[in-house]
Design an enzyme around this catalytic site. Structure first.
Site, PDB file in Angstrom:
ATOM      1  N   LYS A  82       0.872  -1.181   0.000  1.00 53.86           N
ATOM      2  CA  LYS A  82       0.000   0.000   0.000  1.00 53.86           C
ATOM      3  C   LYS A  82       0.906   1.228   0.000  1.00 53.86           C
ATOM      4  CE  LYS A  82      -3.811   2.043   2.698  1.00 53.86           C
ATOM      5  NZ  LYS A  82      -4.687   1.886   3.884  1.00 53.86           N
ATOM      6  N   SER A  85      -9.917  -0.396   7.080  1.00 55.94           N
ATOM      7  CA  SER A  85      -9.316  -0.287   5.742  1.00 55.94           C
ATOM      8  C   SER A  85      -8.602  -1.515   5.199  1.00 55.94           C
ATOM      9  CB  SER A  85      -8.353   0.888   5.692  1.00 55.94           C
ATOM     10  OG  SER A  85      -9.077   2.066   5.502  1.00 55.94           O
ATOM     11  N   SER A 140      -9.612   2.027   2.892  1.00 54.13           N
ATOM     12  CA  SER A 140      -8.724   2.773   2.034  1.00 54.13           C
ATOM     13  C   SER A 140      -7.708   1.895   1.284  1.00 54.13           C
ATOM     14  CB  SER A 140      -7.963   3.804   2.873  1.00 54.13           C
ATOM     15  OG  SER A 140      -7.171   3.171   3.853  1.00 54.13           O
TER      16      SER A 140
END
Ligand code: GLN
Length: 485
Positions: A77, A176, A152
């Site tokens: 990420k 997330s 996210s």
């Protein structure tokens, strides 16, 4: 098909020299090249760096070295700092930022021999549930390109769901990792707060942020967590505990397992299709020898309001560092220092980040601190106490990960409260610092549904066992979206 193989199979193929790490990296890089223009799951891909790391892994394999993750590709990420490769956090503010150091997690996975292919798209500063807040554009859900992948960590989730990479890292402040895992049909684990170091993981709400693994299966996640977890003196909230093997309990039978079903997680607001899939998963658990009992988390209804005081408060403080002085975006023209700060922040941050900074600054201001921030901290304590009480009666808790399957682009982005409610079942877990896991448990209207498994502090090995036994009896985690099969 090699791109759908488990991490264990990939490791075996590498060890037996049936495939090389360079071949494996090339195969996934080619898939990224082919499919990423459709999905937008990656912000940065570095083929040369990836192939160099793969060559290094091949040298180690050639020398007879074996390790569970050696030579296997992964993506991070884009919230994890990577030395020499830009780290944007999904924001214009950091669009040109190249970190001078690696995050602890990045370092650990590299030392384990994993080959980083690139950095995954995400909501700006991890604020969002749909990936629509990313400065780099929304990510599409591989199961239905008109729908969001969740957020996210939506780029990580979409990348794995389309098998552009076999595994990825994510972070979870309020859901997330688990929410995008649910919406994309994956397994994702948010560990107990403090198990994974936050060093080099760009801060959103530091008392809630936790990194964790995302992959197809619980077994894959266990292998990844083995490498990610561990004490790090550079994070003051990192826990000093003896290293654990998170695969050690995978095969344990589920006879006698006590599953608590919080009645607050099965009330109104859940879609019928999600409810049906979760009920069917619970029936499967009973067939596997588990027993289900009803429990209560009486204060869980307060978790979303408490979170949207505490998380913005911490964010407003953490994001004060982006001022255009030291690194990141700086306005091109300005009159004086204050004007430079103002223009830089006005240009560098998107609307959702600004909303959070405003809320956070407000709740921390003199005169409101007691009424909002302090009150939310007290509620947080009550929520943690509810969980402790529930775990006196059961080994794990189960329920839906999200109230609905993947929603359409634009469906919730105009209404922040509707968006915030997509984390209604996940946020309490962060407030209490507990581990939470989401596994695929079926489909609703052709879209994946996630089952959430919550355990007591440090129960990751047991939770992964509970997930693994289910995954041995079902094949939801092996289903692939047709277009990317
Ligand atoms: N969706 C939640 C938020 O917008 C949680 C995000 C996260 O876990 N990083 O804050």
């Amino acid at each position: 098909m090699i791109h759908t193989a488990s991490l264990k199979t990939l490791a075996a193929q590498l060890a037996q020299k049936k495939i090389s790490s360079v071949e494996l990296a090339t195969l996934f890089l080619d898939r990224i090249e082919r499919y990423n223009p459709t999905l937008n799951a990656f912000i940065t891909v570095d083929r040369d760096k990836a192939l160099a790391a793969a060559r290094q892994a091949d040298a180690q394999l050639g020398a007879g070295e074996t390790a569970p993750l050696l030579g296997i590709p992964l993506a991070h990420k884009d919230i994890f700092c990577t030395r020499g490769l830009r780290t944007t956090c999904g924001s214009k503010m950091l669009a040109n930022f190249v970190a001078p150091y690696d995050a602890h997690v990045v370092e650990r996975l590299r030392e384990a021999g994993m080959v980083m292919l690139g950095k995954c798209n995400m909501d700006e500063f991890a604020m969002g549930s749909s990936n629509e807040t990313s400065y780099f554009g929304p990510v599409k859900n591989p199961w239905d390109l008109t729908r969001v992948p969740g957020g996210s960590s939506g780029g990580s989730a979409a990348a794995i769901a389309a098998r552009l990479v076999p595994a990825a890292t994510g972070t979870d402040t309020g859901g997330s990792i688990r929410q995008p895992a649910a919406l994309c049909g994956l397994t994702g684990l948010k560990p107990t707060y403090g198990v994974v170091s936050r060093y080099g993981m760009i801060a959103f709400a530091s008392s809630l942020d936790q990194g964790g693994p995302m992959a197809a299966s619980a077994e894959d996640c266990a292998l990844l967590l083995n490498a990610m977890a561990g004490f790090d003196a550079r994070d003051s909230t990192s826990l000093e505990r003896a290293p654990e093997d998170y695969t050690r309990e995978l095969e344990r039978p589920l006879d006698g397992l006590k599953i608590g079903l919080p009645k607050e997680f099965f009330g109104a607001g859940m879609d019928d299709g999600v409810r049906a899939a979760v009920e069917e998963a619970l029936a499967e658990y009973r067939r596997l020898g588990a027993e289900t009992i009803e429990v209560s988390l009486p204060n869980s209804g307060l978790s979303v309001p408490a979170y949207y005081v505490l998380a913005p408060a911490e964010a407003s403080s953490n994001l004060a560092r982006y001022d255009g002085v030291r690194y990141g975006h700086r306005a091109a023209e300005y009159r004086d220092l204050i004007d430079m700060y103002e223009k830089t922040r006005a240009e560098g941050f998107g609307a959702e980040v600004k909303r959070r900074i405003l809320i956070g600054t407000y709740v921390l201001s003199h005169g409101y601190y007691d009424a909002y921030y302090l009150k939310a901290q007290q509620v947080r304590r009550l929520i943690a106490a509810d969980f402790a009480e529930a775990f006196k009666q059961c080994d794990v808790l189960m329920g839906p990960t999200t109230p609905s399957a993947a929603f359409r682009f634009g469906e919730k982005s105009a209404d922040p409260v509707a968006m915030y409610l997509s984390d209604i079942y996940t946020i309490a877990v962060n407030l209490a610092g507990l581990p939470g896991l989401s596994i695929p448990c079926g489909f609703a209207g052709g879209l994946p549904v996630g089952l959430q498994i919550i355990g007591p502090w440090f129960a990751e090995a047991r939770m992964l066992n509970v997930a693994h036994r289910y995954q041995q009896a079902t094949d939801w985690h092996r289903r692939l979206p047709e277009e990317f099969a």
